[in-house]
Design a protein around this motif. Sequence first.
Motif, PDB file in Angstrom:
ATOM      1  N   ILE A   1     -13.087  35.495 -69.988  1.00 36.78           N
ATOM      2  CA  ILE A   1     -11.706  34.992 -69.936  1.00 36.78           C
ATOM      3  C   ILE A   1     -11.703  33.683 -69.154  1.00 36.78           C
ATOM      4  CG2 ILE A   1      -9.333  35.533 -69.188  1.00 36.78           C
ATOM      5  CD1 ILE A   1     -10.513  37.620 -71.168  1.00 36.78           C
TER       6      ILE A   1
ATOM      7  N   THR B   1     -14.844  43.772 -63.035  1.00 31.33           N
ATOM      8  CA  THR B   1     -14.418  42.373 -63.181  1.00 31.33           C
ATOM      9  C   THR B   1     -14.941  41.513 -62.049  1.00 31.33           C
ATOM     10  OG1 THR B   1     -12.327  43.262 -64.041  1.00 31.33           O
ATOM     11  CG2 THR B   1     -12.377  40.906 -63.557  1.00 31.33           C
TER      12      THR B   1
ATOM     13  N   ALA C   1      -6.364  33.243 -61.096  1.00 31.32           N
ATOM     14  CA  ALA C   1      -7.692  33.831 -61.303  1.00 31.32           C
ATOM     15  C   ALA C   1      -7.951  34.926 -60.263  1.00 31.32           C
ATOM     16  CB  ALA C   1      -8.770  32.744 -61.237  1.00 31.32           C
TER      17      ALA C   1
ATOM     18  N   GLY D   1     -14.956  37.171 -60.656  1.00 28.90           N
ATOM     19  CA  GLY D   1     -14.434  35.814 -60.855  1.00 28.90           C
ATOM     20  C   GLY D   1     -15.541  34.776 -60.699  1.00 28.90           C
TER      21      GLY D   1
ATOM     22  N   LEU E   1      -5.746  37.960 -60.969  1.00 30.50           N
ATOM     23  CA  LEU E   1      -6.168  38.654 -62.181  1.00 30.50           C
ATOM     24  C   LEU E   1      -7.397  39.529 -61.902  1.00 30.50           C
ATOM     25  CD1 LEU E   1      -5.510  38.956 -65.170  1.00 30.50           C
ATOM     26  CD2 LEU E   1      -6.820  36.872 -65.625  1.00 30.50           C
ATOM     27  N   VAL E   2      -8.366  38.989 -61.179  1.00 33.93           N
ATOM     28  CA  VAL E   2      -9.571  39.764 -60.854  1.00 33.93           C
ATOM     29  C   VAL E   2      -9.175  41.029 -60.086  1.00 33.93           C
ATOM     30  CG1 VAL E   2     -11.711  39.781 -59.503  1.00 33.93           C
ATOM     31  CG2 VAL E   2     -11.139  37.781 -60.911  1.00 33.93           C
TER      32      VAL E   2
ATOM     33  N   VAL F   1     -13.674  36.406 -65.225  1.00 30.98           N
ATOM     34  CA  VAL F   1     -12.503  35.523 -65.221  1.00 30.98           C
ATOM     35  C   VAL F   1     -12.979  34.193 -64.647  1.00 30.98           C
ATOM     36  CG1 VAL F   1     -10.208  35.122 -64.235  1.00 30.98           C
ATOM     37  CG2 VAL F   1     -10.883  37.446 -64.948  1.00 30.98           C
TER      38      VAL F   1
ATOM     39  N   THR G   1      -4.981  39.652 -71.017  1.00 28.79           N
ATOM     40  CA  THR G   1      -6.390  39.866 -70.698  1.00 28.79           C
ATOM     41  C   THR G   1      -6.817  41.294 -71.037  1.00 28.79           C
ATOM     42  OG1 THR G   1      -6.274  38.215 -68.956  1.00 28.79           O
ATOM     43  CG2 THR G   1      -8.126  39.743 -68.869  1.00 28.79           C
TER      44      THR G   1
ATOM     45  N   THR H   1     -16.294  42.127 -67.012  1.00 30.10           N
ATOM     46  CA  THR H   1     -15.408  41.073 -67.508  1.00 30.10           C
ATOM     47  C   THR H   1     -15.421  39.936 -66.499  1.00 30.10           C
ATOM     48  OG1 THR H   1     -13.989  42.409 -68.917  1.00 30.10           O
ATOM     49  CG2 THR H   1     -12.939  40.526 -67.832  1.00 30.10           C
TER      50      THR H   1
END
Length: 209
Positions: free
Chosen positions: A9, A37, A23, A39, A26-27, A94, A195, A92
Amino acid sequence: MAGLRGALIVLEGADRAGKSTQARRLVEALKERGYKTEGLRFPERTTEIGRLIGSYLEKKSNLEDHTIHLLFSANRWEQVPMIKEKLRSGVTLVIDRYAFSGVAFTSSKENFDLHWCKQPDVGLPKPDLVLFLNVSPEVAASRGGFGNEIYETNSFQEKVSKRYAELMEDKTVNWTLIDASQNIEDVHRQLKELTEKAIEDAKDKPIGK
Ligand code: T5A
Ligand code: NA
């Protein structure tokens, strides 16, 4: 059965659009929801190449324009083995700025064409989703003045915005335009929703180029 991969992402956008703020949020939110996840950011200033870039951005050293472009790209390539390994192991990622920043910024300089600017990044892992945080110059200005880094002027940022608009015409990239003039919480909620959907869509697909 092969393990499910993580999604790549990317957050892009003009200066002070809120990329780093979002960012981080989101993480944290994805981790809370149970997704593995992590970053990343570009430039990654802590590597040897990253230190050269940092010194250039802070105007402590001067580098020829093609040279700094290639260094930004090299700073992404040096992380590619790690990026692929993480994605394959189900993490994932970011990422705060990616190749689109590289192209938008360098191609805003005199005598650079978009085609040349894109070549060094050809073959990088393809983002599953690129979230473009869109703010007007007025809203960006209300978030505080420019710092002292090399690209932080109104005239240059205007050119960069035009380049991003051109890049967003590329329909082979999964761009999503976000109104980033909303408050931090509202932007966050939208990014989280988009996301999570991208993670579900990506998990049984190969990593793109
Ligand atoms: N570059 C980069 C290249 O030329 N080539 C390349 O290949 C790459 C990868 C460094 C420079 O390098 C260039 C581009 C850049 O010029 P950087 O380190 O990512 O790139 O740049 P920064 O200056 O750190 O980041 P930005 O200025 O772009 O800011 P952000 O991350 O978009 O914004 P953020 O989150 O730091 O927020 C800015 C302020 O606004 C507030 C925040 O609290 C903060 O104070 N804010 C909000 N306020 C109100 N409402 C909201 N929704 C808000 N969201 C954030
Ligand atoms: Na930032």
